[in-house]
Design a protein around this motif. Structure first.
Motif, PDB file in Angstrom:
ATOM      1  N   LEU A  15       5.671   5.592   1.604  1.00 52.82           N
ATOM      2  CA  LEU A  15       5.262   6.971   1.327  1.00 52.82           C
ATOM      3  C   LEU A  15       6.192   7.532   0.253  1.00 52.82           C
ATOM      4  O   LEU A  15       7.416   7.495   0.408  1.00 52.82           O
ATOM      5  CB  LEU A  15       5.368   7.794   2.612  1.00 52.82           C
ATOM      6  CG  LEU A  15       5.057   9.291   2.532  1.00 52.82           C
ATOM      7  CD1 LEU A  15       3.640   9.535   2.029  1.00 52.82           C
ATOM      8  CD2 LEU A  15       5.269   9.953   3.893  1.00 52.82           C
TER       9      LEU A  15
ATOM     10  N   LYS B 270      -3.151   3.986  -2.478  1.00 54.61           N
ATOM     11  CA  LYS B 270      -4.316   4.215  -1.631  1.00 54.61           C
ATOM     12  C   LYS B 270      -4.812   5.648  -1.695  1.00 54.61           C
ATOM     13  O   LYS B 270      -6.012   5.900  -1.514  1.00 54.61           O
ATOM     14  CB  LYS B 270      -3.964   3.876  -0.172  1.00 54.61           C
ATOM     15  CG  LYS B 270      -3.660   2.408   0.063  1.00 54.61           C
ATOM     16  CD  LYS B 270      -4.913   1.568  -0.170  1.00 54.61           C
ATOM     17  CE  LYS B 270      -4.719   0.135   0.308  1.00 54.61           C
ATOM     18  NZ  LYS B 270      -5.899  -0.694   0.028  1.00 54.61           N
ATOM     19  N   ALA B 271      -3.894   6.563  -1.899  1.00 54.48           N
ATOM     20  CA  ALA B 271      -4.295   7.972  -1.901  1.00 54.48           C
ATOM     21  C   ALA B 271      -3.192   8.837  -2.471  1.00 54.48           C
ATOM     22  O   ALA B 271      -2.015   8.455  -2.473  1.00 54.48           O
ATOM     23  CB  ALA B 271      -4.604   8.430  -0.481  1.00 54.48           C
TER      24      ALA B 271
ATOM     25  N   SER C 125       0.848  -1.201   0.000  1.00 53.54           N
ATOM     26  CA  SER C 125       0.000   0.000   0.000  1.00 53.54           C
ATOM     27  C   SER C 125       0.877   1.242   0.000  1.00 53.54           C
ATOM     28  O   SER C 125       1.819   1.352   0.784  1.00 53.54           O
ATOM     29  CB  SER C 125      -0.902  -0.002   1.236  1.00 53.54           C
ATOM     30  OG  SER C 125      -1.817  -1.064   1.140  1.00 53.54           O
TER      31      SER C 125
ATOM     32  N   SER D 204      -5.055   4.213   5.602  1.00 57.74           N
ATOM     33  CA  SER D 204      -4.857   3.454   4.365  1.00 57.74           C
ATOM     34  C   SER D 204      -3.883   2.290   4.548  1.00 57.74           C
ATOM     35  O   SER D 204      -3.616   1.553   3.615  1.00 57.74           O
ATOM     36  CB  SER D 204      -4.333   4.383   3.269  1.00 57.74           C
ATOM     37  OG  SER D 204      -3.071   4.888   3.646  1.00 57.74           O
TER      38      SER D 204
ATOM     39  N   VAL E 160       1.103   5.626  -0.510  1.00 56.20           N
ATOM     40  CA  VAL E 160       0.487   6.955  -0.611  1.00 56.20           C
ATOM     41  C   VAL E 160       1.517   7.876  -1.264  1.00 56.20           C
ATOM     42  O   VAL E 160       2.709   7.818  -0.950  1.00 56.20           O
ATOM     43  CB  VAL E 160       0.076   7.498   0.764  1.00 56.20           C
ATOM     44  CG1 VAL E 160      -0.340   8.965   0.676  1.00 56.20           C
ATOM     45  CG2 VAL E 160      -1.060   6.652   1.339  1.00 56.20           C
TER      46      VAL E 160
ATOM     47  N   CYS F 249      -0.743   2.551   4.936  1.00 57.43           N
ATOM     48  CA  CYS F 249       0.374   2.878   4.029  1.00 57.43           C
ATOM     49  C   CYS F 249       1.680   2.201   4.467  1.00 57.43           C
ATOM     50  O   CYS F 249       2.082   2.271   5.627  1.00 57.43           O
ATOM     51  CB  CYS F 249       0.570   4.399   3.998  1.00 57.43           C
ATOM     52  SG  CYS F 249       1.978   4.900   3.010  1.00 57.43           S
TER      53      CYS F 249
ATOM     54  N   LEU G 229      -2.432   8.255   6.125  1.00 59.07           N
ATOM     55  CA  LEU G 229      -1.449   7.165   6.070  1.00 59.07           C
ATOM     56  C   LEU G 229      -1.877   6.013   6.970  1.00 59.07           C
ATOM     57  O   LEU G 229      -1.800   4.839   6.589  1.00 59.07           O
ATOM     58  CB  LEU G 229      -0.064   7.674   6.486  1.00 59.07           C
ATOM     59  CG  LEU G 229       0.518   8.811   5.622  1.00 59.07           C
ATOM     60  CD1 LEU G 229       1.887   9.230   6.142  1.00 59.07           C
ATOM     61  CD2 LEU G 229       0.604   8.403   4.162  1.00 59.07           C
TER      62      LEU G 229
END
Lengths: 290, 290, 290, 290
Positions: free
Chosen positions: C171, C122-123, C93, C166, C95, C168, C163
């Motif tokens: 990053l 995720k974002a 995952s 999700s 971000v 995360c 974060l």
């Protein structure tokens, strides 16, 4: 075109204004000169114009350099031009300074020996004896002037004497591991090229490969630049680089870097001799050949 | 210089003879045009001259294109020049042809969307439906014209109709996996650019990455070239390459090659639009920007 | 080998001593695992061992991760190993944080969309609204958290919330033009990758292309590195570079640099996900793929 | 690790099956050998396994090569392994063949002289006298065996005599402009490296730079490969390339290509000596060092 005549390079630089190109090209045309390659650039932030022209005079007559210079001097006066006329067959007198590393010297001497570096190498100067036989095999005088803290100014006087006696026009520091004095830098400003073994401005000063190792960079490089009194801060002519990884200890970086150092220095010298390099405000304009 | 006026590019080519540069630069000077960049090259084996000039008219008046063209046309007549005047702000109409691979299309649309590719994309044409949504998100009409052995000439007529309707000036084959007919190649000669996924002339034709794998090469590449009726034989504009090794199976070469294909095609288009490319004798002169 | 089973990556690192490779490879052999690729490196200056193995279990049975981990954990205990087992099909995952520049984001989303970047995005978080539509077209939630000197800590709390929510695991700072707080850097140590638009350690901090222009360098580059609380000083993963010359004003360097930034960031992420990167003493060991 | 002992390289190749890595690493571990670097690769299309290990025996005792070979031979028998044990300090006997071009020879001799090419150069053989003084300055015997259509087989017998007398283990064709006979190719299969001045398979045969010029390519290169009886078709070891443009006439391509030819050949030899190259099905697996 009849290319049997000598070929010339005209380089010029002046403040930007209309007519800068025309004053050059019209004069060449009126002088019966054929332009085989022309590059001009106008630096719009600095309002400065740069031009480089390769040309040959048409016809069978001998090119009259003196008349050309006088004529162009008059024409260009109004533009406040700095300009230079260079015979392409002219080989400038060169002196190479080294210490113990021989990879750059070997590369330059090879190109010289095989007529791929159009210079006249007058002497090799070193602060060590190590590279004498290499120079001698190429029939080039080798001067060993050892240096210590006490004898630095005296050693520079010896160096300067060789430069004077040989009519040196370009001084090449081919991994010369000593710092030149400010006065010597000043005197050889625009006429001395150094190779530094890092991608300047990164890793200035001593042991750049060790600095690079400590930093864990993934590529190393070399920078050829004109010498200035600010160490490793002179105008950059060209740079080269090579990929490395974690398996390269400092000794491996040193070894790997040698090829790129030699190639980068040779390229810079070639550009300098071919009058492709212009200096302005501590930076260069280089009409490079890809 | 006052750069608020429009900027123009003048390109010209003609047989080599004295005065070729002068006829261009003198006219520009007399027309009050400031030259910001000039490159000329004389091909001494083919006795052919090429020149590219970027310039802007000084002062506050509007540049009179028609007068310029008429004036320069008269001046240059004696030199048998092929020449072109291009407004730097002009964005040519472009149509992009694709099949199923989207990496080149995506790259071109991204540059277009962010104003880094100064063209006006009129349409995307494909023989498949796959890339419709990508084109549509960029608000570009998408035409799907399926193709089969029987319908080839009919499909080309459809394509040609779109090209005509859109006033297409440059046709881009961004991994279009069909061969254009000879007549279409003829018609779009000098106006269609293709990207081939190998270092031509190596690995022409189908599945070049599979050919490269079978051969065990250690670097692969891409070639952007003008389309000609000889498949993959058109004049080369630019080439890019990437290192590979034994761990790359054909599927990995295909994947790795995508970046270099997209970059190489974009570069070729940029050069074409900026009028840096000249065609002569099935080869190109490219005043590239390093 | 039967490659229909899942493929795994085992990575490990420990102090150098005899038997480090053997403890890994013997266990794999005894567990019926076939090694398709193995790379190990022993840092002799730091006396540290690194190993990365790709393997697949033979036969038709399902691979028992839990049993493998327990077994290997016991075996490797004596070596004080840090190790990790990764399913090659696992997509971490992720971000992505951005500001206004979209070239890196666009490149990552393209790779993601075409299944060439095996992550689960995720974002996208930004301090500006500009890139919302780009994220949305890819069906990825976009969070705009504006930032000012007063709201910095509050904004970071919002970011951290996303974060956390999700899950995360990585990053990515894809030209996020804000400095993360020390505590955030600390928390995301080894799990946050930044792209800096220069060849670090050259040109740290703001406006590196302007710094490069002022310095007159002949090549520019990009550095992907793990984030640390020392700005632009984190461990370097990979670097890319491009040649430039005097015709590149700062705005041109910015434009030219975009491609190399995007490629360098994507490469670093790929290496990270494929578990090719090891961190030790603020430097990396990267078993890169040429 | 105690690195004062000799370092060894173990290379092996065999059909893919489980346990291939383990049989190597377990034996090394049980023999008290520390692995400083290991790379293995499994070619899943050809079902073939390749491994290269650098190791050193721990402790103060002398490494017993004979015992190692006997022990490993027995262990590996079941895997049908082709394997080789190489002392890293071993310098193979080498003979270099040249014609008139000296750039590759000069480069190799420089690396040899400065201990950067760990070989023992036994002789230089040429069909011309030109490069005698270069060889002699390096204290290397130079044999000039002129060649004509009539004397070809006789000349090869002379060459073979020198190879036999010198115990040659690696034959280097450093721009030797003659084609070896099939029988000679056969005899030196896997033990002779040639440098060809193009990016093979493009521009095979004579005058590749002229071919490249006629084609208008934008990059040229060099290919180092094992010699085979199919001219310029032998397994590729490594390739290098350089950008060129329209200003490069054939003579300029020849000049520009020299550096990349020399570098590419030296790299291939280095890889060969360091046992990084495996041959299988007319292709190579090369555990290169970036």
């Amino acid at each position: 075109m009849n290319q049997s005549n000598s070929n010339y390079i005209l380089t010029a630089s002046c403040p930007s204004r209309i007519g800068t190109v025309d004053v050059v090209t019209r004069f060449l045309c009126e002088s019966g000169c054929y332009i085989s390659e022309l590059n001009s650039f106008d630096d719009e932030l600095n309002q400065r114009f740069f031009i480089r022209v390769e040309f040959a005079q048409e016809g069978s007559g001998k090119f009259d350099e003196k008349a050309f210079k006088q004529g162009f001097g008059e024409r260009s006066k109004a533009f406040d031009m700095e300009w230079e006329l260079t015979d392409k067959s002219y080989r400038p007198s060169v002196v190479i300074m080294v210490s113990k590393y021989d990879h750059c010297l070997n590369d330059l001497l090879y190109r010289y020996r095989t007529h791929n570096l159009p210079v006249d190498i007058k002497a090799v100067i070193s602060n060590h004896e190590d590279l004498r036989s290499l120079a001698q095999w190429h029939d080039i005088p080798y001067h060993c002037f050892p240096i210590s803290h006490e004898t630095k100014s005296q050693q520079e006087a010896q160096v300067q004497q060789v430069l004077d006696d040989s009519g040196c026009e370009l001084l090449i520091l081919a991994r010369y591991m000593q710092v030149l004095s400010d006065s010597m830098c000043e005197q050889w400003s625009r006429k001395a090229i150094n190779i530094h073994h890092s991608l300047l401005p990164g890793f200035k000063g001593a042991k750049p490969y060790h600095q690079a190792y400590d930093k864990g960079v993934k590529l190393v490089g070399a920078t050829a630049h004109y010498v200035s009194s600010d160490l490793d801060e002179g105008p950059i002519i060209t740079q080269g680089m090579a990929n490395v990884n974690h398996t390269y200890y400092p000794k491996d970086l040193i070894k790997k870097g040698k090829d790129i150092e030699a190639l980068t220095l040779a390229k810079a010298i070639q550009y300098h001799i071919e009058k492709r390099v212009f200096l302005f405000n501590d930076k260069t304009v280089v009409f490079e050949r890809s």
